[in-house]
Design an enzyme around this catalytic site. Sequence first.
Site, PDB file in Angstrom:
ATOM      1  N   GLU A 181      -0.252  -6.947  15.081  1.00 58.49           N
ATOM      2  CA  GLU A 181       0.148  -6.761  16.472  1.00 58.49           C
ATOM      3  C   GLU A 181       1.096  -5.586  16.673  1.00 58.49           C
ATOM      4  OE1 GLU A 181       1.712 -10.483  17.796  1.00 58.49           O
ATOM      5  OE2 GLU A 181      -0.152 -11.549  17.389  1.00 58.49           O
ATOM      6  N   THR A 182       1.520  -4.954  15.583  1.00 56.86           N
ATOM      7  CA  THR A 182       2.496  -3.869  15.710  1.00 56.86           C
ATOM      8  C   THR A 182       1.917  -2.554  15.201  1.00 56.86           C
ATOM      9  OG1 THR A 182       3.467  -4.164  13.519  1.00 56.86           O
ATOM     10  CG2 THR A 182       4.349  -5.537  15.303  1.00 56.86           C
ATOM     11  N   ASN A 187      -9.977   6.090  -3.779  1.00 56.85           N
ATOM     12  CA  ASN A 187      -9.197   5.315  -2.812  1.00 56.85           C
ATOM     13  C   ASN A 187      -9.980   4.090  -2.350  1.00 56.85           C
ATOM     14  OD1 ASN A 187      -7.548   4.287  -0.859  1.00 56.85           O
ATOM     15  ND2 ASN A 187      -7.384   6.172   0.328  1.00 56.85           N
ATOM     16  N   VAL A 243      -5.469  -3.912   0.665  1.00 55.08           N
ATOM     17  CA  VAL A 243      -6.057  -4.306   1.945  1.00 55.08           C
ATOM     18  C   VAL A 243      -4.967  -4.236   3.008  1.00 55.08           C
ATOM     19  CG1 VAL A 243      -7.219  -6.132   3.241  1.00 55.08           C
ATOM     20  CG2 VAL A 243      -7.682  -5.862   0.786  1.00 55.08           C
ATOM     21  N   HIS A 280       2.825  -0.976  12.700  1.00 50.66           N
ATOM     22  CA  HIS A 280       2.957  -0.929  11.245  1.00 50.66           C
ATOM     23  C   HIS A 280       1.628  -0.589  10.558  1.00 50.66           C
ATOM     24  CE1 HIS A 280       4.856  -1.801   7.433  1.00 50.66           C
ATOM     25  NE2 HIS A 280       3.882  -2.638   7.126  1.00 50.66           N
ATOM     26  N   ALA A 317       0.813  -1.219   0.000  1.00 48.87           N
ATOM     27  CA  ALA A 317       0.000   0.000   0.000  1.00 48.87           C
ATOM     28  C   ALA A 317       0.846   1.268   0.000  1.00 48.87           C
ATOM     29  CB  ALA A 317      -0.947  -0.007   1.199  1.00 48.87           C
ATOM     30  N   LEU A 318       2.014   1.229   0.598  1.00 48.35           N
ATOM     31  CA  LEU A 318       2.868   2.419   0.618  1.00 48.35           C
ATOM     32  C   LEU A 318       3.405   2.768  -0.771  1.00 48.35           C
ATOM     33  CD1 LEU A 318       4.853   1.909   3.946  1.00 48.35           C
ATOM     34  CD2 LEU A 318       3.040   3.578   3.478  1.00 48.35           C
ATOM     35  N   GLU A 319       3.436   1.798  -1.670  1.00 43.35           N
ATOM     36  CA  GLU A 319       3.930   2.039  -3.024  1.00 43.35           C
ATOM     37  C   GLU A 319       2.848   2.560  -3.969  1.00 43.35           C
ATOM     38  OE1 GLU A 319       6.566   0.136  -0.711  1.00 43.35           O
ATOM     39  OE2 GLU A 319       4.826  -1.046  -1.341  1.00 43.35           O
ATOM     40  N   ARG A 330     -16.233  -5.875   2.874  1.00 42.55           N
ATOM     41  CA  ARG A 330     -16.058  -4.644   2.102  1.00 42.55           C
ATOM     42  C   ARG A 330     -15.548  -4.905   0.685  1.00 42.55           C
ATOM     43  NH1 ARG A 330     -16.261  -4.116   7.096  1.00 42.55           N
ATOM     44  NH2 ARG A 330     -16.857  -2.195   8.163  1.00 42.55           N
TER      45      ARG A 330
END
Length: 140
Positions: A71-72, A98, A66, A74, A42-44, A112
């Site tokens: 647990e972090t 988006n 998606v 991130h 997703a960051l790309e 979704r």
Amino acid sequence: MARFLIVEARFYDHLNDMLVAGARAALEAEGHEAEVLTVPGALEVPGAIAMAAENGEFDGFVAIGVVIRGETYHFEIVAGESARGILALTMDGIAIGNGILTTENEEQALERADPARKDKGGEAAKAAIALLKLQDRFGA
């Protein structure tokens, strides 16, 4: 007819397939053409859209992916920064819908992503079409 690029962050294959199918169906229902480009995450997505927008080959874009909470920390970074990047491009006049889902679990994502249920891929495509119409209206 306009040309749209669906940029998908392919991680959860079955969910992405549904999101892309919904986006493609919504675009084709309005008589538009769609091509799919896959990026690692997703960051790309915003960067890929920015690069593709440079050459003018596409009239609009649909961001697909998606991000499911883990647990972090991130999740917060990926969800927030991908949305921020897409918003920044939209503010620069690029027509982007988006459809990057950010959910607590896979069940929410399935609800979704499924075109027969909430069809967020289709909704994102319709948003991109609406923004493209605004571009035309305002001469952007």
